[in-house]
Design a protein around this motif. Sequence first.
Motif, PDB file in Angstrom:
ATOM      1  N   ASP A 292       0.700  -1.289  -0.067  1.00 41.09           N
ATOM      2  CA  ASP A 292       0.109  -0.213   0.094  1.00 41.09           C
ATOM      3  C   ASP A 292       0.893   1.098  -0.110  1.00 41.09           C
ATOM      4  OD1 ASP A 292       0.763   0.177   2.766  1.00 41.09           O
ATOM      5  OD2 ASP A 292      -1.037   0.099   3.510  1.00 41.09           O
ATOM      6  N   ARG A 293       2.167   1.335   0.199  1.00 41.28           N
ATOM      7  CA  ARG A 293       3.079   2.290   0.023  1.00 41.28           C
ATOM      8  C   ARG A 293       3.234   2.641  -1.361  1.00 41.28           C
ATOM      9  NH1 ARG A 293       2.254   4.927   3.698  1.00 41.28           N
ATOM     10  NH2 ARG A 293       0.464   3.537   3.697  1.00 41.28           N
ATOM     11  N   LEU A 294       3.066   1.682  -2.183  1.00 41.93           N
ATOM     12  CA  LEU A 294       3.259   1.695  -3.537  1.00 41.93           C
ATOM     13  C   LEU A 294       2.104   2.115  -4.341  1.00 41.93           C
ATOM     14  CD1 LEU A 294       5.512  -1.199  -4.641  1.00 41.93           C
ATOM     15  CD2 LEU A 294       6.040   1.015  -5.281  1.00 41.93           C
ATOM     16  N   ALA A 295       0.941   1.445  -4.007  1.00 36.63           N
ATOM     17  CA  ALA A 295      -0.276   1.805  -4.753  1.00 36.63           C
ATOM     18  C   ALA A 295      -1.480   1.686  -3.611  1.00 36.63           C
ATOM     19  CB  ALA A 295      -0.472   0.946  -6.035  1.00 36.63           C
ATOM     20  N   ARG A 296      -2.451   2.746  -3.824  1.00 35.53           N
ATOM     21  CA  ARG A 296      -3.781   2.467  -3.445  1.00 35.53           C
ATOM     22  C   ARG A 296      -4.941   2.904  -4.270  1.00 35.53           C
ATOM     23  NH1 ARG A 296      -5.030   2.765   2.215  1.00 35.53           N
ATOM     24  NH2 ARG A 296      -3.382   2.785   3.652  1.00 35.53           N
ATOM     25  N   GLN A 297      -4.568   2.817  -5.303  1.00 29.85           N
ATOM     26  CA  GLN A 297      -5.403   3.056  -6.614  1.00 29.85           C
ATOM     27  C   GLN A 297      -5.173   1.811  -7.553  1.00 29.85           C
ATOM     28  OE1 GLN A 297      -8.175   4.677  -7.050  1.00 29.85           O
ATOM     29  NE2 GLN A 297      -7.709   6.456  -5.713  1.00 29.85           N
ATOM     30  N   PRO A 298      -6.101   0.841  -8.028  1.00 27.61           N
ATOM     31  CA  PRO A 298      -5.800  -0.084  -8.600  1.00 27.61           C
ATOM     32  C   PRO A 298      -5.070   0.131 -10.077  1.00 27.61           C
ATOM     33  CG  PRO A 298      -8.232  -0.380  -7.768  1.00 27.61           C
ATOM     34  CD  PRO A 298      -7.612   1.063  -7.456  1.00 27.61           C
ATOM     35  N   ARG A 299      -5.434   1.320 -10.608  1.00 31.76           N
ATOM     36  CA  ARG A 299      -4.739   1.707 -11.737  1.00 31.76           C
ATOM     37  C   ARG A 299      -3.381   1.906 -11.866  1.00 31.76           C
ATOM     38  NH1 ARG A 299      -6.567   8.214 -12.729  1.00 31.76           N
ATOM     39  NH2 ARG A 299      -5.615   8.885 -10.752  1.00 31.76           N
ATOM     40  N   ASP A 300      -2.637   2.317 -10.591  1.00 33.53           N
ATOM     41  CA  ASP A 300      -1.520   2.426 -10.419  1.00 33.53           C
ATOM     42  C   ASP A 300      -0.657   1.191 -10.419  1.00 33.53           C
ATOM     43  OD1 ASP A 300      -1.167   5.128 -10.064  1.00 33.53           O
ATOM     44  OD2 ASP A 300      -1.383   5.298  -8.015  1.00 33.53           O
ATOM     45  N   LEU A 301      -1.346   0.186  -9.515  1.00 28.03           N
ATOM     46  CA  LEU A 301      -0.887  -1.228  -9.571  1.00 28.03           C
ATOM     47  C   LEU A 301      -0.876  -1.978 -10.963  1.00 28.03           C
ATOM     48  CD1 LEU A 301      -0.101  -3.837  -8.051  1.00 28.03           C
ATOM     49  CD2 LEU A 301      -2.595  -4.390  -7.844  1.00 28.03           C
ATOM     50  N   GLU A 302      -1.761  -1.586 -11.879  1.00 26.76           N
ATOM     51  CA  GLU A 302      -1.841  -2.146 -13.273  1.00 26.76           C
ATOM     52  C   GLU A 302      -0.751  -1.456 -14.061  1.00 26.76           C
ATOM     53  OE1 GLU A 302      -3.792  -4.632 -14.062  1.00 26.76           O
ATOM     54  OE2 GLU A 302      -4.674  -4.678 -12.345  1.00 26.76           O
ATOM     55  N   ARG A 303      -0.458  -0.357 -13.751  1.00 26.87           N
ATOM     56  CA  ARG A 303       0.857   0.415 -14.665  1.00 26.87           C
ATOM     57  C   ARG A 303       2.253  -0.482 -14.218  1.00 26.87           C
ATOM     58  NH1 ARG A 303       0.717   6.293 -13.128  1.00 26.87           N
ATOM     59  NH2 ARG A 303       2.755   5.995 -14.410  1.00 26.87           N
ATOM     60  N   LEU A 304       2.129  -0.938 -12.767  1.00 27.98           N
ATOM     61  CA  LEU A 304       3.410  -1.728 -12.424  1.00 27.98           C
ATOM     62  C   LEU A 304       3.208  -3.119 -12.930  1.00 27.98           C
ATOM     63  CD1 LEU A 304       5.714  -1.310 -10.555  1.00 27.98           C
ATOM     64  CD2 LEU A 304       4.352  -2.319  -8.725  1.00 27.98           C
ATOM     65  N   ILE A 305       2.173  -3.628 -12.986  1.00 32.04           N
ATOM     66  CA  ILE A 305       2.013  -5.130 -13.420  1.00 32.04           C
ATOM     67  C   ILE A 305       2.606  -5.038 -15.097  1.00 32.04           C
ATOM     68  CG2 ILE A 305       0.457  -6.945 -13.973  1.00 32.04           C
ATOM     69  CD1 ILE A 305      -0.930  -6.217 -11.380  1.00 32.04           C
ATOM     70  N   GLU A 306       1.989  -3.979 -15.538  1.00 30.94           N
ATOM     71  CA  GLU A 306       2.347  -4.211 -17.337  1.00 30.94           C
ATOM     72  C   GLU A 306       3.980  -4.131 -17.386  1.00 30.94           C
ATOM     73  OE1 GLU A 306       0.938  -0.765 -19.476  1.00 30.94           O
ATOM     74  OE2 GLU A 306      -1.381  -1.266 -18.792  1.00 30.94           O
ATOM     75  N   ILE A 307       4.526  -3.328 -16.480  1.00 31.30           N
ATOM     76  CA  ILE A 307       6.231  -3.370 -16.567  1.00 31.30           C
ATOM     77  C   ILE A 307       6.642  -4.584 -16.290  1.00 31.30           C
ATOM     78  CG2 ILE A 307       8.151  -2.376 -15.777  1.00 31.30           C
ATOM     79  CD1 ILE A 307       6.642   0.125 -15.310  1.00 31.30           C
ATOM     80  N   PHE A 308       6.143  -5.376 -15.369  1.00 32.31           N
ATOM     81  CA  PHE A 308       6.613  -6.629 -15.005  1.00 32.31           C
ATOM     82  C   PHE A 308       6.246  -7.790 -15.992  1.00 32.31           C
ATOM     83  CE2 PHE A 308       7.255  -5.050 -10.954  1.00 32.31           C
ATOM     84  CZ  PHE A 308       8.353  -5.746 -10.301  1.00 32.31           C
ATOM     85  N   ASP A 309       5.167  -7.486 -16.795  1.00 31.70           N
ATOM     86  CA  ASP A 309       4.796  -8.094 -18.054  1.00 31.70           C
ATOM     87  C   ASP A 309       5.885  -8.108 -18.990  1.00 31.70           C
ATOM     88  OD1 ASP A 309       2.516  -9.390 -17.456  1.00 31.70           O
ATOM     89  OD2 ASP A 309       1.303  -8.062 -18.108  1.00 31.70           O
ATOM     90  N   GLU A 310       6.419  -6.654 -19.490  1.00 35.19           N
ATOM     91  CA  GLU A 310       7.300  -6.332 -20.268  1.00 35.19           C
ATOM     92  C   GLU A 310       8.711  -7.089 -19.784  1.00 35.19           C
ATOM     93  OE1 GLU A 310       7.293  -2.273 -20.511  1.00 35.19           O
ATOM     94  OE2 GLU A 310       5.067  -2.159 -21.283  1.00 35.19           O
ATOM     95  N   ARG A 311       9.100  -7.031 -18.502  1.00 38.44           N
ATOM     96  CA  ARG A 311      10.352  -7.418 -18.069  1.00 38.44           C
ATOM     97  C   ARG A 311      10.176  -8.578 -16.939  1.00 38.44           C
ATOM     98  NH1 ARG A 311      13.668  -3.873 -15.533  1.00 38.44           N
ATOM     99  NH2 ARG A 311      15.355  -4.963 -16.441  1.00 38.44           N
ATOM    100  N   PRO A 312       9.822  -9.591 -17.574  1.00 38.56           N
ATOM    101  CA  PRO A 312       9.420 -10.825 -16.520  1.00 38.56           C
ATOM    102  C   PRO A 312      10.403 -11.155 -15.409  1.00 38.56           C
ATOM    103  CG  PRO A 312       9.942 -11.760 -18.721  1.00 38.56           C
ATOM    104  CD  PRO A 312       9.836 -10.263 -18.875  1.00 38.56           C
ATOM    105  N   LYS A 313      11.750 -10.795 -15.574  1.00 38.33           N
ATOM    106  CA  LYS A 313      12.843 -11.206 -14.792  1.00 38.33           C
ATOM    107  C   LYS A 313      12.918 -10.139 -13.585  1.00 38.33           C
ATOM    108  CE  LYS A 313      15.196 -14.020 -17.865  1.00 38.33           C
ATOM    109  NZ  LYS A 313      16.841 -14.581 -18.652  1.00 38.33           N
TER     110      LYS A 313
END
Length: 478
Positions: free
Chosen positions: A82-103
């Motif tokens: 919750d320090r990183l994200a309290r809005q679902p849209r912020d979490l989804e932006r982070l997840i997108e980057i982990f999709d692009e860089r899975p390691k």
Amino acid sequence: MARKVGIYTRISRDDEGDAMGVARQQQDCERLADLRSWQAVKIYEDNDVSAFKRNVVREEFELMLKDLRAGLIDGIVAYDLDRLARQPRDLERLIEIFDERPKSEFATVTNDVNLGTPDGRTMARIMVAFANKSSHDASRRIKRKHLELAQQGKDSGGPAPYGWRKDDRTKVDPDAARAIREAQQEILAGVRIGTIRTRWWEQGLGNPRAGTKRMAHHHVEHILTNPRLVGYRTYHGEILTGASGEPVKGEWEPINTVAEWEAVCAAVTERKLQQRPGKLLARKYLLSGIARCGLCKTKIRGQINQRRKPGSKATKYTYQCSVVNGGCGKVARVGEPVDKLIAELVLEEQREKAAALGAPIQQQWPRESELEAVQADINQLIEAEKTKQITVSTLLQLLPTKEKERDELKLDRARFYKDQKQAEAQVRSGELSLAEFFDLPVERQQEIVLHSLSAVMIHPAGRGRRIFDPSLIDPVWR
């Protein structure tokens, strides 16, 4: 080779301003990075920044996402999700980057969520959704609490507004209150808020954020027109009214009387209505737009004289009839002696007027009883509806007319006191010495001049003439 990670720390409120909360988060995150054998290469810190409010931009969070996407860091360590994200849209932006860089790596001190797996992402989404709901619930409770406090006239905490003491926000800070009153007098005398804003920044007044950034124009305007100055309690920018229809009074010392405050508010509003679209340009020279060419009668503006002797650092300005502005271009005069002559004539004329008139008589607005009667009618209608003597439908038919009449009377009162305060300021200008006159902001100087003169005609001096001749400067008195 050790993986390079960034540490993200955030806290929503740091009332003390000591950044101790984010410092503790950083220490715990660094220990976790050591345990994982990761190298912490950068700290991204958003101190005193909300992750829940949609209109807030977290600059360090945005930079972290950018660095992660670019491969400058290989992962993120945070104290909690919750320090990183309290809005679902912020979490989804982070997840997108982990999709692009899975390691990429991800870890938090308080729990173990792996954004690289479907189960981890599902858990993260659930956790952020609950954090978001918690923030919504807390926001709703806080808003209800603040409304209740406002209705009781109580303060709702937080940093003390400028004008009140930091250790006790119910007590007036004498130095800050003096600065506010002086600035209000300048507003009534014609000085621009932009001029006051610059001076306050140079003097360190007005609680500029971080001590280095200049306050925005609307912040200075709010300080000078804040209803709190007369003790009125506001909620979301609106003055609260009680059951009697009168403004709710707060439990703190006022700085202004109602007459003073209404005069300033009316002057600010009136100036906004008079301004053309776009920004109002500041004058640099006393007679710019007041002086006129003695030949073609076109308005003359001051300008810097570009013709300097080699090695000379002195910068002179002239009043020049310009062909560009539709003039004849045949009249010019060095500005300083013209300004000095006009200032001496105007101050002398205003001293004579002040001596003849004496001190201005403080008058009460003559329609105060009329306003009280209208307000009493409004209160009576509201009370009649509460006691079921009339229906809501009847109330809504009768109330708007009375409210309009009340608002028009209040506006008339504000204009009355504005004119009275401006007249007082004008009488005081007759007490100025020449040096004090030129120490004033140029807008104030022009206001004083325009109170006595409608224009200044500058006549041609003829060829070869270098000695200043006052007879060629013709003031047009009102």
